[in-house]
Design a protein around this motif. Structure first.
Motif, short mmCIF file in Angstrom:
data_model
loop_
_atom_site.label_atom_id
_atom_site.label_comp_id
_atom_site.label_asym_id
_atom_site.label_seq_id
_atom_site.Cartn_x
_atom_site.Cartn_y
_atom_site.Cartn_z
N LEU A 44 0.83 -1.21 0.00
CA LEU A 44 0.00 0.00 0.00
C LEU A 44 0.86 1.26 0.00
O LEU A 44 0.59 2.22 -0.73
CB LEU A 44 -0.92 0.01 1.23
N GLU A 45 1.89 1.25 0.84
CA GLU A 45 2.78 2.41 0.91
C GLU A 45 3.47 2.65 -0.42
O GLU A 45 3.60 3.78 -0.88
CB GLU A 45 3.82 2.20 2.01
N ALA A 46 3.90 1.55 -1.06
CA ALA A 46 4.59 1.67 -2.34
C ALA A 46 3.64 2.19 -3.43
O ALA A 46 4.01 3.03 -4.25
CB ALA A 46 5.18 0.32 -2.75
N LEU A 47 2.39 1.68 -3.44
CA LEU A 47 1.41 2.17 -4.41
C LEU A 47 1.15 3.66 -4.20
O LEU A 47 1.08 4.44 -5.16
CB LEU A 47 0.10 1.39 -4.26
N ALA A 48 0.99 4.06 -2.93
CA ALA A 48 0.75 5.47 -2.63
C ALA A 48 1.96 6.31 -3.03
O ALA A 48 1.80 7.40 -3.60
CB ALA A 48 0.46 5.64 -1.14
N ASP A 49 3.16 5.81 -2.76
CA ASP A 49 4.37 6.53 -3.17
C ASP A 49 4.41 6.73 -4.67
O ASP A 49 4.82 7.79 -5.17
CB ASP A 49 5.62 5.76 -2.72
N GLY A 50 3.98 5.70 -5.40
CA GLY A 50 3.93 5.82 -6.86
C GLY A 50 2.98 6.91 -7.30
O GLY A 50 3.28 7.69 -8.23
N GLY A 51 1.82 6.98 -6.62
CA GLY A 51 0.88 8.05 -6.94
C GLY A 51 1.43 9.42 -6.61
O GLY A 51 1.30 10.37 -7.40
N VAL A 52 2.10 9.53 -5.47
CA VAL A 52 2.71 10.82 -5.08
C VAL A 52 3.77 11.25 -6.08
O VAL A 52 3.87 12.41 -6.44
CB VAL A 52 3.32 10.71 -3.66
N LYS A 53 4.55 10.27 -6.55
CA LYS A 53 5.59 10.59 -7.53
C LYS A 53 4.99 11.18 -8.80
O LYS A 53 5.60 12.02 -9.47
CB LYS A 53 6.38 9.32 -7.87
N GLN A 54 3.76 10.74 -9.12
CA GLN A 54 3.09 11.25 -10.32
C GLN A 54 2.24 12.49 -10.04
O GLN A 54 1.48 12.93 -10.90
CB GLN A 54 2.22 10.14 -10.93
N GLY A 55 2.35 13.05 -8.82
CA GLY A 55 1.67 14.30 -8.52
C GLY A 55 0.40 14.21 -7.71
O GLY A 55 -0.25 15.22 -7.43
N VAL A 56 0.00 12.99 -7.29
CA VAL A 56 -1.21 12.83 -6.49
C VAL A 56 -0.90 13.22 -5.04
O VAL A 56 0.10 12.75 -4.48
CB VAL A 56 -1.72 11.37 -6.53
N ARG A 102 -0.59 13.18 -1.09
CA ARG A 102 -0.36 12.00 -0.27
C ARG A 102 -1.65 11.41 0.29
O ARG A 102 -1.87 10.21 0.24
CB ARG A 102 0.60 12.36 0.87
N ASN A 103 -2.52 12.26 0.86
CA ASN A 103 -3.74 11.73 1.49
C ASN A 103 -4.63 11.03 0.47
O ASN A 103 -5.21 9.98 0.75
CB ASN A 103 -4.51 12.84 2.21
N LEU A 104 -4.72 11.59 -0.73
CA LEU A 104 -5.53 10.95 -1.77
C LEU A 104 -4.87 9.67 -2.26
O LEU A 104 -5.55 8.67 -2.52
CB LEU A 104 -5.73 11.91 -2.95
N ALA A 105 -3.56 9.70 -2.39
CA ALA A 105 -2.83 8.51 -2.87
C ALA A 105 -3.03 7.34 -1.91
O ALA A 105 -3.28 6.21 -2.35
CB ALA A 105 -1.35 8.83 -3.02
N VAL A 106 -2.93 7.61 -0.61
CA VAL A 106 -3.13 6.54 0.39
C VAL A 106 -4.56 6.02 0.33
O VAL A 106 -4.80 4.81 0.37
CB VAL A 106 -2.79 7.06 1.80
N GLU A 107 -5.54 6.95 0.25
CA GLU A 107 -6.94 6.54 0.22
C GLU A 107 -7.26 5.69 -1.00
O GLU A 107 -7.90 4.64 -0.90
CB GLU A 107 -7.85 7.76 0.25
N PHE A 108 -6.80 6.13 -2.17
CA PHE A 108 -7.07 5.38 -3.40
C PHE A 108 -6.36 4.04 -3.40
O PHE A 108 -6.91 3.03 -3.85
CB PHE A 108 -6.67 6.19 -4.63
N ALA A 109 -5.12 4.00 -2.89
CA ALA A 109 -4.39 2.73 -2.82
C ALA A 109 -5.12 1.74 -1.92
O ALA A 109 -5.30 0.57 -2.27
CB ALA A 109 -2.97 2.97 -2.32
N ALA A 110 -5.56 2.21 -0.75
CA ALA A 110 -6.24 1.33 0.20
C ALA A 110 -7.57 0.84 -0.37
O ALA A 110 -7.91 -0.35 -0.24
CB ALA A 110 -6.46 2.05 1.53
N GLN A 111 -8.34 1.73 -0.97
CA GLN A 111 -9.62 1.33 -1.55
C GLN A 111 -9.44 0.37 -2.72
O GLN A 111 -10.25 -0.53 -2.92
CB GLN A 111 -10.40 2.58 -2.00
#
Length: 203
Positions: free
Chosen positions: A114-126, A128-137
């Motif tokens: 989950l952390e890695a998926l969220a990190d990937g989203g953050v790297k692409q500009g998402v 952090r809070n949204l990246a974590v939420e979308f990764a978890a969902q």
């Protein structure tokens, strides 16, 4: 006041997060009180947590799985208690370490994913809070689909991968990075460590 489901005393070998979650679930359902719970383990902080809850904590202990002296009612009681918090299956003793690695250590592996998926989203500009939420969902939805659809996970994966699309490009990168083998190695390592710890306790 409703009568409690169990009058027996309940014991946990180890008072960590898994025991806490299971006990919280059965207490919330009104099946037991914390005062019925006995907990053993080497971690003083965990034992203090149980003491504050009203349980009876103590240290140094050995237990067996359901042997010839375990009655059907004993097995039923344990099954009923564990089903409150999740899946409960009776398995051979030979699989205990492997299932412990999968179900006990597995959540930590998923958190890392989950952390890695969220990190990937953050790297692409998402954010952090949204990246974590979308990764978890996303993981939650995929797990639910796997449990409820009855389909093989390979089939579910194929259904998401359009020819020449974005998902198959990502799958290629995951396979190139050895993610499948790494996760299998993680379960194997956790299983072996569980076996080692058991031998150390009984050695």
């Amino acid at each position: 006041m409703e009568e409690l489901g169990f009058q027996e005393k309940i014991g946990f070998i180890g008072g960590g997060n898994m025991a806490k979650a299971i006990c919280e679930g059965v207490v919330r359902k009104g099946l037991i009180r914390y005062s019925q719970v006995y907990v053993s383990g080497p971690n003083i902080q965990n034992l203090l947590y149980w003491k504050e809850k009203g349980s009876v904590p103590f240290r140094g202990v050995c237990a067996n799985n359901s042997g010839p002296k375990a009655s059907p009612s004993d097995i039923s009681l344990v099954k009923k208690m564990f089903e409150v918090s999740g899946v409960c299956q009776q398995v051979p003793e030979s699989l205990i370490n492997a299932i412990g690695a999968l179900a006990g250590s597995g959540p930590a592996f998923v958190y890392l994913i989950l952390e890695a998926l969220a990190d990937g989203g953050v790297k692409q500009g998402v954010p952090r809070n949204l990246a974590v939420e979308f990764a978890a969902q996303t993981v939650l939805g995929a797990a639910k689909m796997s449990l409820e659809s009855g389909k093989h996970t390979g089939q579910l994966k194929d259904e998401v991968c359009s020819a020449g699309g974005t998902t198959i490009a990502g799958i290629h990168k995951l396979e190139s990075g050895g993610v499948r083998g790494a996760l299998m190695d993680a379960i194997e390592a956790a299983t072996k460590r569980s076996q080692e710890l058991a031998q150390e306790k009984h050695g």
